[in-house]
Design an enzyme around this catalytic site. Sequence first.
Site, PDB file in Angstrom:
ATOM      1  N   SER A 143       3.008  -2.867  10.532  1.00  0.00           N
ATOM      2  CA  SER A 143       4.355  -2.811  10.354  1.00  0.00           C
ATOM      3  C   SER A 143       4.609  -3.841  10.195  1.00  0.00           C
ATOM      4  O   SER A 143       5.590  -4.244  11.235  1.00  0.00           O
ATOM      5  CB  SER A 143       4.205  -2.262  11.838  1.00  0.00           C
ATOM      6  OG  SER A 143       3.691  -1.184  12.049  1.00  0.00           O
ATOM      7  N   GLY A 192       1.588   1.729  10.719  1.00  0.00           N
ATOM      8  CA  GLY A 192       2.493   2.717  10.433  1.00  0.00           C
ATOM      9  C   GLY A 192       3.578   3.268  12.685  1.00  0.00           C
ATOM     10  O   GLY A 192       3.321   4.457  12.295  1.00  0.00           O
ATOM     11  N   GLU A 222      -6.947   4.060   7.161  1.00  0.00           N
ATOM     12  CA  GLU A 222      -7.243   5.352   6.915  1.00  0.00           C
ATOM     13  C   GLU A 222      -8.350   5.912   6.412  1.00  0.00           C
ATOM     14  O   GLU A 222      -8.952   6.855   6.883  1.00  0.00           O
ATOM     15  CB  GLU A 222      -5.914   5.775   6.475  1.00  0.00           C
ATOM     16  CG  GLU A 222      -4.085   5.562   7.468  1.00  0.00           C
ATOM     17  CD  GLU A 222      -3.265   5.376   6.378  1.00  0.00           C
ATOM     18  OE1 GLU A 222      -3.082   5.237   5.207  1.00  0.00           O
ATOM     19  OE2 GLU A 222      -1.745   4.914   7.042  1.00  0.00           O
ATOM     20  N   ASN A 269       0.760  -0.639  -0.790  1.00  0.00           N
ATOM     21  CA  ASN A 269       0.353  -0.124  -0.153  1.00  0.00           C
ATOM     22  C   ASN A 269       1.000   1.324   0.106  1.00  0.00           C
ATOM     23  O   ASN A 269       0.908   1.294   1.062  1.00  0.00           O
ATOM     24  CB  ASN A 269      -0.976  -0.431   1.021  1.00  0.00           C
ATOM     25  CG  ASN A 269      -1.495   1.757   1.751  1.00  0.00           C
ATOM     26  OD1 ASN A 269      -2.032   1.711   0.736  1.00  0.00           O
ATOM     27  ND2 ASN A 269      -2.537   1.277   3.064  1.00  0.00           N
ATOM     28  N   TRP A 270       0.881   1.953  -0.907  1.00  0.00           N
ATOM     29  CA  TRP A 270       1.935   2.825  -1.047  1.00  0.00           C
ATOM     30  C   TRP A 270       1.625   4.663  -0.244  1.00  0.00           C
ATOM     31  O   TRP A 270       2.063   5.535  -0.384  1.00  0.00           O
ATOM     32  CB  TRP A 270       2.373   3.244  -2.553  1.00  0.00           C
ATOM     33  CG  TRP A 270       3.661   2.326  -3.147  1.00  0.00           C
ATOM     34  CD1 TRP A 270       3.713   1.566  -2.241  1.00  0.00           C
ATOM     35  CD2 TRP A 270       3.424   1.866  -4.357  1.00  0.00           C
ATOM     36  NE1 TRP A 270       4.718   1.240  -3.516  1.00  0.00           N
ATOM     37  CE2 TRP A 270       5.005   1.435  -4.682  1.00  0.00           C
ATOM     38  CE3 TRP A 270       3.611   2.904  -6.268  1.00  0.00           C
ATOM     39  CZ2 TRP A 270       5.444   0.660  -5.360  1.00  0.00           C
ATOM     40  CZ3 TRP A 270       4.544   2.649  -6.882  1.00  0.00           C
ATOM     41  CH2 TRP A 270       5.179   1.373  -6.526  1.00  0.00           C
ATOM     42  N   LYS A 271      -0.267   4.424  -0.707  1.00  0.00           N
ATOM     43  CA  LYS A 271      -0.403   5.819   0.232  1.00  0.00           C
ATOM     44  C   LYS A 271      -0.157   6.800  -0.953  1.00  0.00           C
ATOM     45  O   LYS A 271      -0.413   6.645  -1.849  1.00  0.00           O
ATOM     46  CB  LYS A 271      -0.325   5.602   1.460  1.00  0.00           C
ATOM     47  CG  LYS A 271      -0.050   4.694   2.397  1.00  0.00           C
ATOM     48  CD  LYS A 271      -0.149   4.556   3.978  1.00  0.00           C
ATOM     49  CE  LYS A 271       0.348   3.186   4.854  1.00  0.00           C
ATOM     50  NZ  LYS A 271       0.032   3.832   6.243  1.00  0.00           N
ATOM     51  N   GLU A 282      -5.581  -5.811  10.132  1.00  0.00           N
ATOM     52  CA  GLU A 282      -4.479  -5.065  10.249  1.00  0.00           C
ATOM     53  C   GLU A 282      -5.360  -3.805  11.891  1.00  0.00           C
ATOM     54  O   GLU A 282      -6.459  -3.291  11.813  1.00  0.00           O
ATOM     55  CB  GLU A 282      -5.170  -3.529   9.464  1.00  0.00           C
ATOM     56  CG  GLU A 282      -4.476  -4.322   7.871  1.00  0.00           C
ATOM     57  CD  GLU A 282      -3.632  -3.293   6.953  1.00  0.00           C
ATOM     58  OE1 GLU A 282      -2.818  -3.754   6.439  1.00  0.00           O
ATOM     59  OE2 GLU A 282      -4.565  -2.276   6.892  1.00  0.00           O
ATOM     60  N   HIS A 314      -9.675   0.158   4.525  1.00  0.00           N
ATOM     61  CA  HIS A 314      -8.315   0.358   5.203  1.00  0.00           C
ATOM     62  C   HIS A 314      -8.948   1.180   6.439  1.00  0.00           C
ATOM     63  O   HIS A 314      -9.228   2.363   6.221  1.00  0.00           O
ATOM     64  CB  HIS A 314      -7.588   1.471   4.054  1.00  0.00           C
ATOM     65  CG  HIS A 314      -6.134   1.104   4.973  1.00  0.00           C
ATOM     66  ND1 HIS A 314      -5.638   2.077   5.721  1.00  0.00           N
ATOM     67  CD2 HIS A 314      -4.745   0.430   4.163  1.00  0.00           C
ATOM     68  CE1 HIS A 314      -4.679   1.987   6.484  1.00  0.00           C
ATOM     69  NE2 HIS A 314      -4.022   0.796   4.981  1.00  0.00           N
ATOM     70  N   GLY A 333       2.359  -1.691   4.302  1.00  0.00           N
ATOM     71  CA  GLY A 333       2.915   0.108   4.183  1.00  0.00           C
ATOM     72  C   GLY A 333       4.025   0.635   3.509  1.00  0.00           C
ATOM     73  O   GLY A 333       4.915   0.455   2.653  1.00  0.00           O
ATOM     74  N   GLY A 334       4.805   1.081   4.946  1.00  0.00           N
ATOM     75  CA  GLY A 334       5.966   1.595   4.866  1.00  0.00           C
ATOM     76  C   GLY A 334       7.109   1.216   4.087  1.00  0.00           C
ATOM     77  O   GLY A 334       7.672   1.799   3.374  1.00  0.00           O
TER      78      GLY A 334
HETATM   79  C1  PEP Z   1      -0.896  -0.031   5.938  1.00  0.00           C
HETATM   80  O1  PEP Z   1      -1.016   1.148   5.521  1.00  0.00           O
HETATM   81  O2  PEP Z   1      -1.814  -1.090   5.111  1.00  0.00           O
HETATM   82  C2  PEP Z   1      -0.560  -0.681   6.718  1.00  0.00           C
HETATM   83  C3  PEP Z   1      -0.141  -1.725   7.435  1.00  0.00           C
HETATM   84  O3  PEP Z   1       1.163   0.829   7.250  1.00  0.00           O
HETATM   85  P1  PEP Z   1       2.416  -0.026   8.056  1.00  0.00           P
HETATM   86  O4  PEP Z   1       3.142  -0.938   6.752  1.00  0.00           O
HETATM   87  O5  PEP Z   1       3.383   1.396   7.136  1.00  0.00           O
HETATM   88  O6  PEP Z   1       1.921   0.093   9.060  1.00  0.00           O
END
Ligand code: PEP
Length: 255
Positions: A219, A180, A99, A8-10, A174, A97, A240-241
Amino acid sequence: MHKIIAANWKMYKDRTEAATTADEIAAALPETLPKDRQIIVFAPFTAIDRVALAFREYKALSVGAQNFYPAVEGAFTGEISVGMLRDVGAEWVLAGHSERRQVFGETDEMVARKAIFALSHGMKTMLCIGETLEEREQGNLYAVLERQLTAFFAARPEGMAGEALVGRLAVAYEPVWAIGTGRVAGPGEVREAHGVTRTLLEKFIGETGKKLPVLYGGSVKPDNAGALIALDNVDGLLVGGASLEAQSFLQIIGA
Ligand code: PEP
């Protein structure tokens, strides 16, 4: 069941940056990809076509969109339809998601309506569920996952049988407190939540619930990906990150 590793590049990466990362992933793939892996990159809208171009020769690589509006077309200024997304190469969409839920106020009902709309209009859909820290500390893990999944299954039209979801619906667990934050859920917590999710899927669609992939997200990093993906009922990872850099995402793919 193939393991799904999703990025997920957000709201990161312009087209040039997205192209560089997607090209690096595609170029490294023949050596990196274990046979049973399917890769999805949820890219920003403006880069979807370019990522699709980088991935076009690889069946195991797909592109997804992070959001959409659940209508075919119409006077919805600023929104984007699944048809438009498919037109530029998206095969998948994300729905629910945290967010979207927390920053943009999407309710369980809205998320369910979006996910059902996408599935009914030919998009593969990754439905995200998960509890906040407060909900977990109050002992409400089961209740929250049940509420979120009930909204989805209650919105399902009569003609959409459980079997119709196989290969088209993935669920991503999640925990909001792990997204994050650098705080990854421990093996016990992941096992418990994935067990609950699997039980709930079976409650709604019987044995077919065993065939839907349940991904873990929160994470995920190259150094914890291998242990997470080996856990029972963990059929993939949503990252994500650590998916923003090709090298770290490739390490996770190969974990
Ligand atoms: C996400 O955005 O779905 C996510 C899991 O982010 P991160 O890996 O940065 O926690």
